[in-house]
Design a protein around this motif. Structure first.
Motif, PDB file in Angstrom:
ATOM      1  N   LEU A   1      52.459  33.620  15.365  1.00 29.27           N
ATOM      2  CA  LEU A   1      51.818  34.012  14.109  1.00 29.27           C
ATOM      3  C   LEU A   1      52.780  34.914  13.356  1.00 29.27           C
ATOM      4  O   LEU A   1      53.829  35.283  13.868  1.00 29.27           O
ATOM      5  CB  LEU A   1      50.477  34.705  14.380  1.00 29.27           C
ATOM      6  N   HIS A   2      52.426  35.224  12.138  1.00 25.21           N
ATOM      7  CA  HIS A   2      53.270  36.133  11.354  1.00 25.21           C
ATOM      8  C   HIS A   2      52.398  37.034  10.495  1.00 25.21           C
ATOM      9  O   HIS A   2      51.240  36.727  10.233  1.00 25.21           O
ATOM     10  CB  HIS A   2      54.276  35.357  10.491  1.00 25.21           C
ATOM     11  N   THR A   3      52.996  38.133  10.089  1.00 23.98           N
ATOM     12  CA  THR A   3      52.342  39.068   9.184  1.00 23.98           C
ATOM     13  C   THR A   3      53.428  39.794   8.406  1.00 23.98           C
ATOM     14  O   THR A   3      54.597  39.765   8.789  1.00 23.98           O
ATOM     15  CB  THR A   3      51.437  40.068   9.949  1.00 23.98           C
ATOM     16  N   GLY A   4      53.051  40.419   7.329  1.00 27.81           N
ATOM     17  CA  GLY A   4      54.004  41.179   6.532  1.00 27.81           C
ATOM     18  C   GLY A   4      54.527  42.385   7.296  1.00 27.81           C
ATOM     19  O   GLY A   4      53.812  42.973   8.110  1.00 27.81           O
ATOM     20  N   HIS A   5      55.767  42.753   7.036  1.00 22.68           N
ATOM     21  CA  HIS A   5      56.406  43.850   7.774  1.00 22.68           C
ATOM     22  C   HIS A   5      55.768  45.217   7.523  1.00 22.68           C
ATOM     23  O   HIS A   5      55.923  46.134   8.322  1.00 22.68           O
ATOM     24  CB  HIS A   5      57.912  43.887   7.470  1.00 22.68           C
ATOM     25  N   LYS A   6      55.026  45.373   6.426  1.00 22.01           N
ATOM     26  CA  LYS A   6      54.361  46.651   6.135  1.00 22.01           C
ATOM     27  C   LYS A   6      52.911  46.696   6.637  1.00 22.01           C
ATOM     28  O   LYS A   6      52.246  47.709   6.491  1.00 22.01           O
ATOM     29  CB  LYS A   6      54.321  46.890   4.620  1.00 22.01           C
ATOM     30  N   SER A   7      52.442  45.607   7.212  1.00 23.53           N
ATOM     31  CA  SER A   7      51.038  45.480   7.596  1.00 23.53           C
ATOM     32  C   SER A   7      50.796  46.092   8.973  1.00 23.53           C
ATOM     33  O   SER A   7      50.579  45.396   9.966  1.00 23.53           O
ATOM     34  CB  SER A   7      50.635  44.003   7.569  1.00 23.53           C
ATOM     35  N   GLU A   8      50.829  47.420   9.033  1.00 25.54           N
ATOM     36  CA  GLU A   8      50.760  48.134  10.309  1.00 25.54           C
ATOM     37  C   GLU A   8      49.504  47.836  11.117  1.00 25.54           C
ATOM     38  O   GLU A   8      49.572  47.703  12.339  1.00 25.54           O
ATOM     39  CB  GLU A   8      50.898  49.646  10.092  1.00 25.54           C
ATOM     40  N   SER A   9      48.350  47.728  10.468  1.00 28.58           N
ATOM     41  CA  SER A   9      47.128  47.463  11.245  1.00 28.58           C
ATOM     42  C   SER A   9      47.189  46.069  11.870  1.00 28.58           C
ATOM     43  O   SER A   9      46.753  45.882  13.012  1.00 28.58           O
ATOM     44  CB  SER A   9      45.872  47.633  10.383  1.00 28.58           C
ATOM     45  N   ASN A  10      47.744  45.099  11.156  1.00 30.38           N
ATOM     46  CA  ASN A  10      47.900  43.757  11.727  1.00 30.38           C
ATOM     47  C   ASN A  10      48.879  43.787  12.896  1.00 30.38           C
ATOM     48  O   ASN A  10      48.618  43.211  13.953  1.00 30.38           O
ATOM     49  CB  ASN A  10      48.412  42.770  10.676  1.00 30.38           C
ATOM     50  N   LEU A  11      50.020  44.431  12.680  1.00 28.22           N
ATOM     51  CA  LEU A  11      51.024  44.513  13.741  1.00 28.22           C
ATOM     52  C   LEU A  11      50.456  45.195  14.984  1.00 28.22           C
ATOM     53  O   LEU A  11      50.692  44.762  16.116  1.00 28.22           O
ATOM     54  CB  LEU A  11      52.266  45.255  13.242  1.00 28.22           C
ATOM     55  N   ARG A  12      49.656  46.247  14.800  1.00 24.94           N
ATOM     56  CA  ARG A  12      49.027  46.958  15.917  1.00 24.94           C
ATOM     57  C   ARG A  12      48.080  46.013  16.679  1.00 24.94           C
ATOM     58  O   ARG A  12      48.102  45.966  17.914  1.00 24.94           O
ATOM     59  CB  ARG A  12      48.274  48.176  15.377  1.00 24.94           C
ATOM     60  N   LEU A  13      47.269  45.256  15.951  1.00 22.02           N
ATOM     61  CA  LEU A  13      46.347  44.298  16.568  1.00 22.02           C
ATOM     62  C   LEU A  13      47.117  43.276  17.398  1.00 22.02           C
ATOM     63  O   LEU A  13      46.772  43.018  18.557  1.00 22.02           O
ATOM     64  CB  LEU A  13      45.522  43.580  15.486  1.00 22.02           C
ATOM     65  N   TYR A  14      48.167  42.709  16.824  1.00 23.85           N
ATOM     66  CA  TYR A  14      48.911  41.660  17.520  1.00 23.85           C
ATOM     67  C   TYR A  14      49.651  42.196  18.736  1.00 23.85           C
ATOM     68  O   TYR A  14      49.693  41.558  19.780  1.00 23.85           O
ATOM     69  CB  TYR A  14      49.860  40.953  16.554  1.00 23.85           C
ATOM     70  N   ARG A  15      50.221  43.379  18.621  1.00 16.99           N
ATOM     71  CA  ARG A  15      50.912  43.982  19.779  1.00 16.99           C
ATOM     72  C   ARG A  15      49.916  44.261  20.903  1.00 16.99           C
ATOM     73  O   ARG A  15      50.198  44.008  22.075  1.00 16.99           O
ATOM     74  CB  ARG A  15      51.626  45.265  19.369  1.00 16.99           C
TER      75      ARG A  15
ATOM     76  N   LEU B   1      33.726  45.116   7.451  1.00 20.65           N
ATOM     77  CA  LEU B   1      33.628  44.980   8.905  1.00 20.65           C
ATOM     78  C   LEU B   1      34.963  45.196   9.621  1.00 20.65           C
ATOM     79  O   LEU B   1      35.036  45.068  10.841  1.00 20.65           O
ATOM     80  CB  LEU B   1      33.068  43.601   9.263  1.00 20.65           C
ATOM     81  N   GLN B   2      36.003  45.524   8.872  1.00 18.75           N
ATOM     82  CA  GLN B   2      37.310  45.740   9.496  1.00 18.75           C
ATOM     83  C   GLN B   2      37.289  47.006  10.336  1.00 18.75           C
ATOM     84  O   GLN B   2      36.574  47.953  10.046  1.00 18.75           O
ATOM     85  CB  GLN B   2      38.403  45.818   8.417  1.00 18.75           C
ATOM     86  N   GLY B   3      38.088  46.991  11.395  1.00 13.09           N
ATOM     87  CA  GLY B   3      38.192  48.163  12.253  1.00 13.09           C
ATOM     88  C   GLY B   3      37.139  48.243  13.339  1.00 13.09           C
ATOM     89  O   GLY B   3      37.002  49.267  14.001  1.00 13.09           O
ATOM     90  N   HIS B   4      36.391  47.148  13.549  1.00 17.69           N
ATOM     91  CA  HIS B   4      35.336  47.142  14.565  1.00 17.69           C
ATOM     92  C   HIS B   4      35.571  46.101  15.653  1.00 17.69           C
ATOM     93  O   HIS B   4      34.640  45.763  16.386  1.00 17.69           O
ATOM     94  CB  HIS B   4      33.972  46.907  13.909  1.00 17.69           C
ATOM     95  N   GLY B   5      36.795  45.570  15.737  1.00 17.66           N
ATOM     96  CA  GLY B   5      37.115  44.630  16.812  1.00 17.66           C
ATOM     97  C   GLY B   5      36.890  43.166  16.502  1.00 17.66           C
ATOM     98  O   GLY B   5      37.153  42.304  17.338  1.00 17.66           O
ATOM     99  N   LEU B   6      36.403  42.855  15.314  1.00 21.99           N
ATOM    100  CA  LEU B   6      36.135  41.460  14.977  1.00 21.99           C
ATOM    101  C   LEU B   6      37.429  40.647  14.867  1.00 21.99           C
ATOM    102  O   LEU B   6      37.478  39.492  15.299  1.00 21.99           O
ATOM    103  CB  LEU B   6      35.318  41.365  13.689  1.00 21.99           C
ATOM    104  N   GLY B   7      38.483  41.251  14.336  1.00 19.62           N
ATOM    105  CA  GLY B   7      39.769  40.553  14.252  1.00 19.62           C
ATOM    106  C   GLY B   7      40.283  40.186  15.633  1.00 19.62           C
ATOM    107  O   GLY B   7      40.767  39.067  15.852  1.00 19.62           O
ATOM    108  N   ALA B   8      40.155  41.100  16.591  1.00 20.07           N
ATOM    109  CA  ALA B   8      40.581  40.827  17.969  1.00 20.07           C
ATOM    110  C   ALA B   8      39.733  39.718  18.585  1.00 20.07           C
ATOM    111  O   ALA B   8      40.253  38.850  19.290  1.00 20.07           O
ATOM    112  CB  ALA B   8      40.495  42.094  18.814  1.00 20.07           C
ATOM    113  N   ARG B   9      38.441  39.720  18.312  1.00 15.31           N
ATOM    114  CA  ARG B   9      37.556  38.655  18.826  1.00 15.31           C
ATOM    115  C   ARG B   9      37.953  37.307  18.257  1.00 15.31           C
ATOM    116  O   ARG B   9      37.986  36.301  18.972  1.00 15.31           O
ATOM    117  CB  ARG B   9      36.096  38.954  18.487  1.00 15.31           C
ATOM    118  N   LEU B  10      38.235  37.250  16.960  1.00 16.36           N
ATOM    119  CA  LEU B  10      38.656  35.994  16.334  1.00 16.36           C
ATOM    120  C   LEU B  10      39.991  35.518  16.908  1.00 16.36           C
ATOM    121  O   LEU B  10      40.173  34.321  17.155  1.00 16.36           O
ATOM    122  CB  LEU B  10      38.760  36.162  14.813  1.00 16.36           C
TER     123      LEU B  10
END
Length: 168
Positions: free
Chosen positions: A119-133, A91-100
């Motif tokens: 919050l924090h995430t790993g420095h290589k975790s581009e999809s996470n960083l994109r979501l948070y930004r 289900l990743q990539g469908h906006g559920l992370g942003a909703r949560l």
């Protein structure tokens, strides 16, 4: 007939499903860093149950299945700390992370004294960083986790949470 994903507070009986989902969802992170000792993969079920009892824990459900989860707490300084946001790989990539993320921000902001979210995430975790930004977070620092992963620490002001929720 399709089912919709609902987000609600986790219950004690959700612990095992959350535990299994967390283990599955964080495999990609472990692979990215070549490190299978990251905390979400080594956390014990008892530790997770303690977090369920003490923190704000939300789950996303598709029918009876837990397909996403996030945890948060507010410290004495008014910082809402958000952790272990994860979504089932299918289900990743469908906006559920942003909703949560929005849902946990709203829940933590409901404590009244919350002034910011961190919050924090790993420095290589581009999809996470994109979501948070995209959700309004900016980098405020970094640190090395006990497992050796370089983390990026991000924050945003709590007032921005409602702005994001309205504009999303």
């Amino acid at each position: 007939m399709g089912m919709s994903v609902t987000i609600s507070a986790a219950a004690a009986e959700d612990a095992e499903q959350i535990f299994k989902l967390q283990y599955l969802a964080f495999q990609r992170e472990a692979e990215l860093y070549g490190n299978y000792l990251i905390q979400p993969l080594t956390q014990s079920l008892d530790s997770l149950k303690a977090e369920l009892a003490a923190d704000t824990v939300l789950v996303a459900r598709l029918g009876d299945e837990v397909v996403g989860t996030v945890r948060g707490s507010v410290d004495g300084d008014g910082t809402g700390k958000i952790a272990k946001l994860c979504v089932h790989p299918r289900l990743q990539g469908h906006g559920l992370g942003a909703r949560l993320l929005r849902a946990v921000e709203e829940a933590l902001a409901g404590h009244g004294a919350t002034t910011r979210f961190r919050l924090h995430t790993g420095h290589k975790s581009e999809s996470n960083l994109r979501l948070y930004r995209k959700a309004g977070y900016t980098k405020v620092g970094g640190r090395t986790a006990s497992d050796g992963v370089q983390l990026v620490i991000l924050e945003k002001e709590a007032k921005d949470a409602t702005d994001f929720a309205v504009s999303a």
